[in-house]
Design a protein around this motif. Structure first.
Motif, mmCIF file in Angstrom:
data_model
loop_
_atom_site.group_PDB
_atom_site.id
_atom_site.type_symbol
_atom_site.label_atom_id
_atom_site.label_comp_id
_atom_site.label_asym_id
_atom_site.label_seq_id
_atom_site.Cartn_x
_atom_site.Cartn_y
_atom_site.Cartn_z
ATOM 1 N N GLU A 1 0.645 -1.328 0.024
ATOM 2 C CA GLU A 1 -0.168 0.037 -0.169
ATOM 3 C C GLU A 1 0.753 1.216 0.038
ATOM 4 N N ALA A 2 1.821 1.346 0.826
ATOM 5 C CA ALA A 2 2.815 2.339 0.950
ATOM 6 C C ALA A 2 3.425 2.712 -0.238
ATOM 7 N N LEU A 3 4.057 1.549 -1.104
ATOM 8 C CA LEU A 3 4.740 1.682 -2.307
ATOM 9 C C LEU A 3 3.966 2.222 -3.410
ATOM 10 N N SER A 4 2.514 1.816 -3.561
ATOM 11 C CA SER A 4 1.581 2.072 -4.356
ATOM 12 C C SER A 4 1.381 3.500 -4.529
ATOM 13 N N ALA A 5 1.385 4.115 -3.284
ATOM 14 C CA ALA A 5 1.267 5.488 -2.994
ATOM 15 C C ALA A 5 2.468 6.371 -3.317
ATOM 16 N N ALA A 6 3.705 5.772 -3.218
ATOM 17 C CA ALA A 6 4.874 6.720 -3.691
ATOM 18 C C ALA A 6 5.003 6.793 -5.140
ATOM 19 N N ILE A 7 4.100 7.419 -5.690
ATOM 20 C CA ILE A 7 4.076 7.411 -7.178
ATOM 21 C C ILE A 7 5.260 8.149 -7.906
ATOM 22 N N ASP A 8 6.153 9.222 -7.015
ATOM 23 C CA ASP A 8 7.106 9.903 -7.281
ATOM 24 C C ASP A 8 8.459 9.054 -7.226
ATOM 25 N N GLN A 9 8.389 7.794 -6.652
ATOM 26 C CA GLN A 9 9.559 7.035 -6.653
ATOM 27 C C GLN A 9 9.704 5.909 -7.716
ATOM 28 N N SER A 10 10.898 5.659 -8.125
ATOM 29 C CA SER A 10 11.401 4.771 -9.199
ATOM 30 C C SER A 10 10.795 3.420 -8.957
ATOM 31 N N THR A 11 10.566 2.483 -9.981
ATOM 32 C CA THR A 11 10.239 1.271 -9.835
ATOM 33 C C THR A 11 11.544 0.629 -9.129
ATOM 34 N N GLU A 12 12.741 0.851 -9.621
ATOM 35 C CA GLU A 12 14.020 0.285 -8.914
ATOM 36 C C GLU A 12 13.982 0.647 -7.167
ATOM 37 N N PHE A 13 13.665 1.788 -6.968
ATOM 38 C CA PHE A 13 13.768 2.290 -5.497
ATOM 39 C C PHE A 13 12.495 1.380 -5.044
ATOM 40 N N LYS A 14 11.360 1.221 -5.225
ATOM 41 C CA LYS A 14 10.256 0.314 -4.842
ATOM 42 C C LYS A 14 10.842 -1.030 -4.489
ATOM 43 N N ARG A 15 11.455 -1.686 -5.573
ATOM 44 C CA ARG A 15 11.722 -2.870 -5.585
ATOM 45 C C ARG A 15 12.907 -3.139 -4.518
ATOM 46 N N ARG A 16 13.809 -2.346 -4.666
ATOM 47 C CA ARG A 16 14.806 -2.542 -3.551
ATOM 48 C C ARG A 16 14.342 -2.142 -1.990
ATOM 49 N N LEU A 17 13.424 -1.257 -1.922
ATOM 50 C CA LEU A 17 12.847 -1.032 -0.558
ATOM 51 C C LEU A 17 12.128 -2.221 -0.037
ATOM 52 N N ARG A 18 11.494 -2.759 -0.825
ATOM 53 C CA ARG A 18 10.682 -3.943 -0.514
ATOM 54 C C ARG A 18 11.692 -5.097 -0.081
ATOM 55 N N LYS A 19 12.890 -5.268 -0.930
ATOM 56 C CA LYS A 19 13.835 -6.256 -0.526
ATOM 57 C C LYS A 19 14.525 -5.891 0.683
ATOM 58 N N LEU A 20 14.725 -4.749 1.123
ATOM 59 C CA LEU A 20 15.286 -4.250 2.063
ATOM 60 C C LEU A 20 14.404 -4.413 3.320
ATOM 61 N N ILE A 21 13.247 -4.254 3.315
ATOM 62 C CA ILE A 21 12.196 -4.543 4.621
ATOM 63 C C ILE A 21 12.031 -5.891 4.733
ATOM 64 N N GLU A 22 12.031 -6.711 3.681
ATOM 65 C CA GLU A 22 12.180 -8.318 3.797
ATOM 66 C C GLU A 22 13.337 -8.621 4.483
ATOM 67 N N ASN A 23 14.546 -8.125 4.254
ATOM 68 C CA ASN A 23 15.970 -8.362 4.700
ATOM 69 C C ASN A 23 15.598 -8.099 6.282
ATOM 70 N N ALA A 24 15.255 -6.846 6.482
ATOM 71 C CA ALA A 24 15.172 -6.227 7.822
ATOM 72 C C ALA A 24 14.436 -7.371 8.833
#
Length: 62
Positions: A14-37
């Motif tokens: 939900e948060a990433l879908s609302a982040a329309i000003d962010q790149s697809t790469e940022f969203k992918r990497r942030l999701r992976k970062l959260i998963e790793n955390a």
């Protein structure tokens, strides 16, 4: 993310879908970062790289 983290996965999606000003790469990497955390598999370099991918609105820097 695993079933154990389904609520977190939903919140991240939900948060990433609302982040329309962010790149697809940022969203992918942030999701992976959260998963790793959540699995304690996180390094400082991972965090730094994701931060560098973030797009910051010039109006927010004031």
């Amino acid at each position: 993310m695993g079933a154990l983290h389904s609520d977190l996965d939903t919140a991240v999606a939900e948060a990433l879908s609302a982040a329309i000003d962010q790149s697809t790469e940022f969203k992918r990497r942030l999701r992976k970062l959260i998963e790793n955390a959540t699995t304690s598999n996180l390094g400082d370099d991972d965090v730094r790289e994701v931060i560098e991918l973030a797009t910051i609105d010039d109006g927010l820097e004031e």
